[in-house]
Design an enzyme around this catalytic site. Structure first.
Site, PDB file in Angstrom:
ATOM      1  N   ASP A   1       0.824  -1.210   0.000  1.00 56.19           N
ATOM      2  CA  ASP A   1       0.000   0.000   0.000  1.00 56.19           C
ATOM      3  C   ASP A   1       0.858   1.260   0.000  1.00 56.19           C
ATOM      4  OD1 ASP A   1      -2.776  -0.580  -0.197  1.00 56.19           O
ATOM      5  OD2 ASP A   1      -2.598  -1.652   1.695  1.00 56.19           O
TER       6      ASP A   1
ATOM      7  N   CYS B   1       6.494  -5.930   6.122  1.00 55.37           N
ATOM      8  CA  CYS B   1       5.661  -7.092   5.812  1.00 55.37           C
ATOM      9  C   CYS B   1       5.070  -7.003   4.419  1.00 55.37           C
ATOM     10  CB  CYS B   1       4.571  -7.276   6.864  1.00 55.37           C
ATOM     11  SG  CYS B   1       3.462  -5.876   6.972  1.00 55.37           S
TER      12      CYS B   1
HETATM   13  C1  PEP Z   1       0.905  -3.878   2.518  1.00 54.72           C
HETATM   14  O1  PEP Z   1       0.101  -3.011   2.178  1.00 54.72           O
HETATM   15  O2  PEP Z   1       2.103  -3.879   2.190  1.00 54.72           O
HETATM   16  C2  PEP Z   1       0.452  -4.989   3.373  1.00 54.72           C
HETATM   17  C3  PEP Z   1       1.307  -5.848   3.873  1.00 54.72           C
HETATM   18  O3  PEP Z   1      -0.883  -5.090   3.575  1.00 54.72           O
HETATM   19  P1  PEP Z   1      -1.896  -5.725   2.488  1.00 54.72           P
HETATM   20  O4  PEP Z   1      -1.067  -6.227   1.340  1.00 54.72           O
HETATM   21  O5  PEP Z   1      -2.654  -6.791   3.176  1.00 54.72           O
HETATM   22  O6  PEP Z   1      -2.743  -4.558   2.110  1.00 54.72           O
HETATM   23 MG    MG Z   2      -1.878  -2.889   3.132  1.00 52.35          MG
END
Ligand code: PEP
Ligand code: MG
Length: 839
Positions: free
Chosen positions: A722, A769
């Protein structure tokens, strides 16, 4: 300059596409010049005004002309059509021809070109327009010959560059360069040359034989007719001529990538310089190199006909199936209506109408009356109509045949029960327009070798899940993927973003050998996976796992995960029709904790909205859901949901191993209010030890305010998926942008660096992450910027741990900050490769 107005007429009919929406960065970035594009509905390109033809591409897909005012026009039919080598194109003029407005310039075979190129979108760009203002004359679809652009004189403008005459003789640099671009100096390298030349103050010219061109003129460069292997003479005149010469030589002698090939992406995608025959180019969403039979998802194998069936029962079965599909379509229609998706609604409405088509229904009924079972009757009724439509050899009607195919599958799936949909052979390479997260589990269980999608993005959720499961995956391969035959053996080269459609026996042997080699490396990494990841100079990096279920957590534990760095709780109940209550949630979290033994687990509160939907939690319609009520904002709007989840988290056993993480935080008050809520709920439940509470850094404002957030958060985890989307203003699921949304962009690196610095000042730790953590090329850079935890797909843990063990943290720190000053993700990737090569 002739200072008359000049009206350019539409060279083709069709809807207009603003240049910045053309799915090819060479055009959309304006590096070729200003202009407009048309998605053509006819097959003959006409002259938009009178002028002289200055260039006819050797591959006949592009034409350049100069108007009497000296304005240069480049008309480029289709995207990446240079790769067609002239097939399907017929130039009707030659260089030097004087043409009249409306004269036919180029004929192209719409069907054959459309089938083999990325898009038919035809671009017209203008150069040498100094002194003119360019105004569109319409925004509506145009008819050939209707007014399109107006160029009106706007007085004298300053030309920033000195003319060649003014340059001192002694400031001249000359040099040769051999053209390394497939197709020669066509539009893409010409654009690069112009862009590069504009970075210097000197005047640059290119010469080939009798011909020459200023470096500012793309059409002029193309007009050199320089082929691959030709020697081009570069002459630079001015203060910085030496540096300019070197830069220009580099561009000419370095092959360019094509737009449909991946350039720089997480998970080992890469630049390719040419597209081999019988190959589709896409974007790597999960690396790997595998071969196997292509299986188009949704292809249904009918059971053998068992002879005479009871017509009454079969009529009933077909009626029920039709009713269910109609109801599903109706649901889709209302959903699309709510979400304002008019195109999709139109398609579904057409499908609904086809389902009531008496010709189809009568044909099926007749077959059933003759003793055929409902599934075969429906299959034959549809196939009869499809073959009639296809034999008409009419483009629009054959599209209708595709609609029928879609309906055939939908009804058959109901008739044969849902499980038939996902029955694929082990080792298959599954292809579909887009695979959904809930499809993935059964496919993995079936033992598929890889996934390829016509659409989709590398950071979509299914891509994340595929990476987590180690399934090679390519996205954005285009509609040609769906025209392939099921059963053909293909090579999915997700390391290079390519799908090889006709590999020979030697290639297949090569793949088998590469797979064997991978197994050996994998085995070596797996043997060491349960050891800690410590750099050569003793820095401990926690390598944790991103998981979406307790099963994945078990897998992660087996792969040597030091913990769970991200439990996406929205995935736990993804295929549910009703919301899980508090005790169900508690049990699900407990199962993940239990699967991880004594290790810590970061549990993210529910993150829906944007691109994540849960059928049991319909959200109000939003104009721009990615910027709407998602992540923690939903938790604030629905405190009942958040409280329920927090209570479930507070009630698990071994709560000291739980860390709670909040998604999409954009300011410190959000964190403070939820911390208060957590304290209140813990009081109510009599829980004395509060779990740690951290935030995701996935919105630029959170990174910029990380010094404030660090005061109240126990830890940070950077969500690069994101963070890329919101920093680069690129939709993470947009197939046309999948090649450009790269978290190694220096803008993101600066945000990561700031986050780490803020955290360090307050004694907090930072993890990553998002998908960037799973990219081994990024590992040294992240460590260098101060990241202490990398949370990756379970199967990547052994590889990332091995990478960490080969690095020296001090060297990473020293070199990584220098990379923040580079100008693009591509440049960062290049430097990473140079400083910290991958084995
Ligand atoms: C991200 O946005 O990098 C993240 C780990 O969350 P998601 O991919 O679940 O939006
Ligand atoms: Mg995210």
């Amino acid at each position: 300059m002739n200072n008359k107005n000049l009206a350019l007429k539409a060279p083709l009919s069709g809807p207009l596409v603003p240049l910045n929406r053309v799915p090819d960065p060479v055009f959309s970035s304006n590096s070729l010049g200003e202009g407009i594009a048309i998605d053509p509905t006819n097959d003959c390109l006409l002259a938009p005004c009178a002028g002289v033809i200055t260039h006819v591409a050797r591959t006949r897909h592009a034409i350049g002309m100069r108007t009497e005012q000296g304005i240069e026009l480049l008309m480029h039919v289709g995207l990446d059509t240079v790769l067609l080598n002239g097939e399907g194109f017929d130039a009707l003029v030659k260089e030097g021809d004087q043409v009249a407005e409306g004269q036919a310039l180029l004929h192209f075979d719409m069907d054959s070109v459309a089938l083999r190129c990325k898009s038919l979108i035809t671009v017209m760009v203008l150069n040498a327009t100094e002194g003119y203002q360019i105004r569109p004359l319409t925004t509506q679809p145009v008819k050939i010959g209707s007014p399109l652009l107006l160029l009106s004189p706007c007085g004298e403008t300053q030309n920033a560059k000195a003319s060649a005459d003014e340059v001192e003789e002694n400031l001249i640099a000359r040099g040769l360069a051999i053209v390394a671009h497939q197709g020669g100096l066509h539009a893409r390298p010409a654009a690069l040359l112009r862009q590069t030349a504009s970075d210097f103050s000197c005047v640059t010219e290119l010469h080939l034989g009798e011909r020459s061109s200023k470096a500012e003129s793309i059409v002029g460069i193309m007009g050199l007719g320089a082929a691959e292997g030709d020697d081009v003479l570069i002459i630079c005149q001015g203060q910085d001529c030496q540096a300019a010469l070197l830069a220009m030589q580099k561009i000419i002698s370095t092959p360019t990538a094509h737009a449909s090939a991946p350039s720089s992406l997480p998970a080992a995608s890469r630049t390719i310089s040419q597209l081999p025959a019988d190959t589709l180019a896409g974007v790597s969403a999960s690396p790997g190199l595998v071969s196997g039979p292509l299986t188009l998802l949704g292809d249904i194998t009918l059971p053998e006909e068992t002879g005479k069936q009871d017509p009454k029962e079969q009529h009933m079965a077909l009626d029920l199936a039709l009713q269910q599909v109609r109801a599903d379509i109706q649901d889709n229609l209302s959903l699309n209506h709510e979400h304002d998706h008019p195109d999709e609604s139109a398609i579904f409405a057409a499908h609904y109408a086809l389902l009531e088509d008496p010709t189809l229904l009568d044909a099926a009924d007749l077959l059933i009356d003759e003793g055929v079972d409902a599934a075969h009757a429906w299959d034959r009724a549809i196939e009869m109509q499809r073959s009639i439509l296809k034999s008409l050899d009419n483009h629009l009607l054959s599209e209708r045949a595709n609609d029928l195919l879609d309906l055939k599958k939908r009804v058959l799936r109901v008739l044969l029960s849902d499980s038939a949909t996902l029955e694929v052979p082990a080792g298959a390479i599954v292809a579909a327009t887009e695979i959904t997260p809930s499809d993935l589990g059964p496919l993995v269980d079936a033992g598929i070798a890889g996934i390829c999608m016509a659409e989709g993005g590398a950071t979509s959720h299914v891509a994340i899940l595929a990476r987590g499961k180690g399934i090679p995956c390519l996205v954005a391969l285009g509609p040609q993927l769906l025209q392939q035959d099921s059963g053909q053996v293909v090579v999915l080269n997700a390391d290079q973003g390519l799908l090889e459609l006709k590999p020979d026996a030697q290639r297949l042997e090569q793949i088998a050998a590469a797979q064997q080699q991978r197994l050996i490396v994998r085995q070596r990494q797996q043997n060491e996976a349960h050891r800690e990841a410590i750099t050569l100079d003793g820095r401990h990096i926690e390598v944790a796992a991103n998981v979406g279920s307790s099963r994945e957590a078990e897998e992660a534990n087996k792969c040597g995960a030091d913990g769970v760095g991200l439990l996406r709780t929205e995935f736990l109940f993804i295929d549910r029709k009703n919301a899980p209550d508090e005790s169900e949630q508690q049990a699900a979290y407990q199962a993940v904790l239990d699967a991880m033994g004594k290790r810590k687990v970061i549990i993210r509160t529910i993150d829906v909205g944007g691109d994540k939907h849960l059928s049991y939690l319909p959200l109000p319609t939003e104009e721009n859901p990615a910027l709407g009520l998602r992540g923690i904002r939903l938790g604030q709007a629905r405190p009942d949901l958040l409280d329920q989840q927090l209570r479930a988290l507070l009630k698990v056993d071994s709560a000291q191993r739980v860390r709670i993480m909040l998604p999409m935080v954009s300011e410190v008050e959000e964190l403070i209010s939820i911390r208060q809520r957590l304290i209140h709920l813990a009081d109510e439940l009599g829980v004395r030890q509060l779990p740690e509470l951290g935030v995701m850094i996935e919105v630029p404002s959170a990174a910029l305010l990380s010094d404030q957030l660090a005061e109240y958060a126990d830890f940070f985890s950077i969500g690069t998926n994101d963070l890329s989307q919101y920093t680069l203003a690129m939709d993470r699921g947009h197939p046309g942008l999948a090649q450009r949304i790269d978290a190694l962009h220096p803008a993101l690196l600066r945000l990561i660096s700031k986050t780490c610095a803020s955290a360090a000042r307050h004694g907090r730790w930072v993890g990553v992450c998002g998908a960037l953590a799973s990219d081994p090329l990024a590992t040294p850079l992240l460590i260098g910027l101060g990241v202490e935890e990398l949370s990756v797909g379970p199967n990547l843990i052994p590889e990332i741990k091995e990478r960490v063990r080969q690095l020296t943290a001090a060297d990473c720190r020293q070199r990584s900050h220098e990379l923040l000053n580079l100008s693009s993700a591509r440049a960062v990737r290049e430097k990473c490769r140079e400083y910290w090569p991958l084995a």
